[in-house]
Design a protein around this motif. Structure first.
Motif, PDB file in Angstrom:
ATOM      1  N   UNK A   1      -9.767  -6.914   9.912  1.00  0.00           N
ATOM      2  CA  UNK A   1      -8.431  -6.165   9.725  1.00  0.00           C
ATOM      3  C   UNK A   1      -8.035  -5.766  11.002  1.00  0.00           C
TER       4      UNK A   1
ATOM      5  N   UNK B   1      -3.130   3.596  -0.860  1.00  0.00           N
ATOM      6  CA  UNK B   1      -3.819   3.108  -1.968  1.00  0.00           C
ATOM      7  C   UNK B   1      -2.919   1.794  -2.271  1.00  0.00           C
ATOM      8  N   UNK B   2      -3.658   0.660  -2.424  1.00  0.00           N
ATOM      9  CA  UNK B   2      -2.875  -0.715  -2.605  1.00  0.00           C
ATOM     10  C   UNK B   2      -2.266  -0.480  -4.224  1.00  0.00           C
TER      11      UNK B   2
ATOM     12  N   UNK C   1      -2.258   5.003   7.033  1.00  0.00           N
ATOM     13  CA  UNK C   1      -2.578   5.813   5.935  1.00  0.00           C
ATOM     14  C   UNK C   1      -3.411   5.188   5.133  1.00  0.00           C
ATOM     15  N   UNK C   2      -4.595   5.442   5.079  1.00  0.00           N
ATOM     16  CA  UNK C   2      -5.514   4.997   3.923  1.00  0.00           C
ATOM     17  C   UNK C   2      -6.417   5.812   3.164  1.00  0.00           C
ATOM     18  N   UNK C   3      -6.151   5.888   1.718  1.00  0.00           N
ATOM     19  CA  UNK C   3      -6.893   6.962   1.041  1.00  0.00           C
ATOM     20  C   UNK C   3      -7.829   6.201   0.232  1.00  0.00           C
ATOM     21  N   UNK C   4      -8.991   7.035  -0.197  1.00  0.00           N
ATOM     22  CA  UNK C   4      -9.972   6.360  -1.076  1.00  0.00           C
ATOM     23  C   UNK C   4      -9.282   6.251  -2.299  1.00  0.00           C
ATOM     24  N   UNK C   5      -9.836   5.175  -2.959  1.00  0.00           N
ATOM     25  CA  UNK C   5      -9.163   4.576  -4.037  1.00  0.00           C
ATOM     26  C   UNK C   5      -9.876   5.315  -5.404  1.00  0.00           C
TER      27      UNK C   5
ATOM     28  N   UNK D   1      -4.342   0.568   8.880  1.00  0.00           N
ATOM     29  CA  UNK D   1      -3.229   1.264   8.062  1.00  0.00           C
ATOM     30  C   UNK D   1      -2.966   2.350   8.750  1.00  0.00           C
TER      31      UNK D   1
ATOM     32  N   UNK E   1       0.777  -1.084  -0.124  1.00  0.00           N
ATOM     33  CA  UNK E   1       0.115  -0.022   0.139  1.00  0.00           C
ATOM     34  C   UNK E   1       0.780   1.194  -0.042  1.00  0.00           C
TER      35      UNK E   1
ATOM     36  N   UNK F   1      -7.597  -3.215  -0.091  1.00  0.00           N
ATOM     37  CA  UNK F   1      -8.397  -1.864  -0.489  1.00  0.00           C
ATOM     38  C   UNK F   1      -9.771  -1.884   0.217  1.00  0.00           C
TER      39      UNK F   1
END
Lengths: 251, 221
Positions: free
Chosen positions: B88, A76-77, B94-98, B92, A72, A171
């Motif tokens: 999970x 984002x993966x 950091x986790x952003x919208x895809x 994370x 990631x 994701x």
């Protein structure tokens, strides 16, 4: 050739049972045409020169078709952009001085082995549970004996494009594996060869998916957005239909 | 029964039941909201409609159905959410919208929270209205639910609570309608999703019409 310098915050975890944390590194001499994994190679060369432990990451073909690499990048993966794996993410996507946060794919079913390497054995076990057809050996039948419409062939090919990288799981807010399973179910169940085991297959694979500890689908479609092969979530609904039909029939 | 248990023990089955019950509840909301629109227009009409509704013997069956759908919906919702959170264990950093083509929205990622607000709202709503003060119409022939409605919304606390809770209901339906169909195996499409979002807006505005009508001085006799 101009080069750039990036800051990389990488997840370092020595082994599955040890605590991990993000560690900051500065990587210089990065060329815009390098792939993201090549940038990690440069980082590892620095670490080797300094006598430190290198960052472990999976990588094989480096041309976006094997499904080995994946982590990631900045939340984002496979990082920013669509339809590509981490090895097809190029450093031109970033600018000089950028910070890249790099973490492993996170899911209960994907335990971290070391740094960015996760155990994706759950995918193999789901395939083993039913993602196959039972065919007698012998000479292959004549191709024209089994007529398959263009639309059906295309749909099956779309599903079969899955390389099993696990980005869909990474994701999903629920770490759900339904896109992977639906692709592996669909590539067989759309075709005549997949019919005899169609319902047994979907039940076995879905049951295995639950045993592995993946979450449920929230119909958000984050999986499709990060999928290197852009596999459609429409396969998910077809799989759910087949699964519900099997359960309600008492299969 | 065995098949229902099999359904309840699988994620896909639970989500399908959650979707089905949610859609049935939206169906009820459409009828409920439509009837509410009588409030500003006809006091007698609204009372008469309510009277016909509660004196019909089938009401008990309908109420039982609603109770089952509601209970089924929130139980499957909570069970699925808890399990999803467990999928999970390490979050994370950091986790952003895809991004496109993802349909992730603020509504889709807060369903459990909007749902929990509704889990509080619905019983309170029943206590306020269904089991609230039983006024009779001047001729004593039926319940004056119109009078109660106006009275309830004369309280600023009730008014504020409804004006907050109703948009949350719409927010829940915004993602819920399309997602419900998808969980039942109906192929997702932009059209279905937009229809659901439009319906959510109509429901929200329709339900808010009554408290807003009272706020603007309507129903003062």
């Amino acid at each position: 050739m101009s080069t750039m310098t990036v800051k990389v915050r990488v997840w370092r975890q020595p082994s599955p049972d040890k605590e991990g944390r993000l560690v900051d590194y500065t990587v210089g001499n990065v060329v815009a045409d390098m792939s993201f994994v090549e940038m990690l190679d440069v980082l590892n060369e620095q670490l080797v020169a300094a006598g430190e432990d290198t960052v472990a990451f999976d990588s094989d073909c480096r041309e976006g078709i094997c499904g080995s690499c994946g982590c990631v990048v900045n939340g984002v993966p496979h990082g920013p952009g669509t339809g590509k794996t981490a090895c097809q993410l190029f450093m031109r996507a970033f600018t000089d001085g950028d910070t890249l946060v790099v973490e492993p794919f996170r899911a209960k079913a994907f335990p971290v082995l070391k740094d960015l390497c996760v155990d994706r054995g759950a995918f193999d076990r789901m395939i083993a549970a039913g993602g196959y057809i039972s065919a007698n050996t012998g000479a292959a039948p004549d191709g024209n004996q089994l007529l398959i419409g263009k639309e059906i062939a295309e749909k099956a090919f779309d599903a079969a494009a899955c390389i099993g990288c696990g980005a869909c799981v990474a994701a999903c807010k629920n770490a759900s594996a339904v896109l992977f399973v639906s692709a592996k179910v669909g590539q067989l169940s759309y075709l005549p060869q997949g019919q005899p085991e169609r319902y047994r297959r979907v039940v076995r694979m879905v049951d295995q998916m639950q045993k592995e500890g993946f979450g449920a689908c929230s119909n958000e479609g984050e999986c499709e957005a990060v999928c290197p092969k852009e596999i459609s979530t429409l396969h998910i609904q077809i799989m759910q239909r087949d699964y519900l039909r099997s359960v309600l029939r008492g299969a | 029964m065995k098949r229902l248990l099999a359904l309840l023990s699988s994620d896909i089955g639970r989500k399908a039941l959650m979707g089905l019950t949610g859609l049935l509840l939206i169906g009820f909301l459409i009828a409920h909201m439509s009837a509410n629109l009588l409030v500003p227009f006809s006091k007698e009409g609204y009372n008469e409609y309510s009277h016909k509704l509660i004196t019909n013997p089938l009401i008990y069956l309908a109420e039982l159905g609603l109770l089952v759908f509601f209970a089924g919906h929130f139980v499957t919702g909570i069970v699925v959410t808890l399990k999803n959170w467990g999928a999970r264990p390490i979050a994370y950093q950091r986790k952003d919208p895809a991004g496109d083509p993802s349909r992730k929205s603020l509504a889709s990622s807060t369903m459990i929270y909007s749902g929990l607000v509704l889990l509080v709202f619905v019983p309170l709503h029943l206590v306020t209205f269904k089991f609230g003060p039983w006024y009779l119409t001047p001729d004593g022939s039926m319940r004056d639910i119109h009078r109660l409605t106006i009275e309830v919304f004369h309280s600023p606390i009730n008014l504020a609570w409804y004006l907050i809770a109703l948009p949350i209901l719409g927010f829940h339906a915004w993602h819920g309608f399309g997602s419900g169909f998808e969980s039942l195996g109906v192929a997702h499409s932009a059209g279905l999703r937009r229809f659901g979002q439009g319906l959510a807006v109509v429901l929200t505005l329709g339900f808010m019409a009554v408290p807003l009508y009272v706020l603007l001085g309507g129903g003062a006799s």
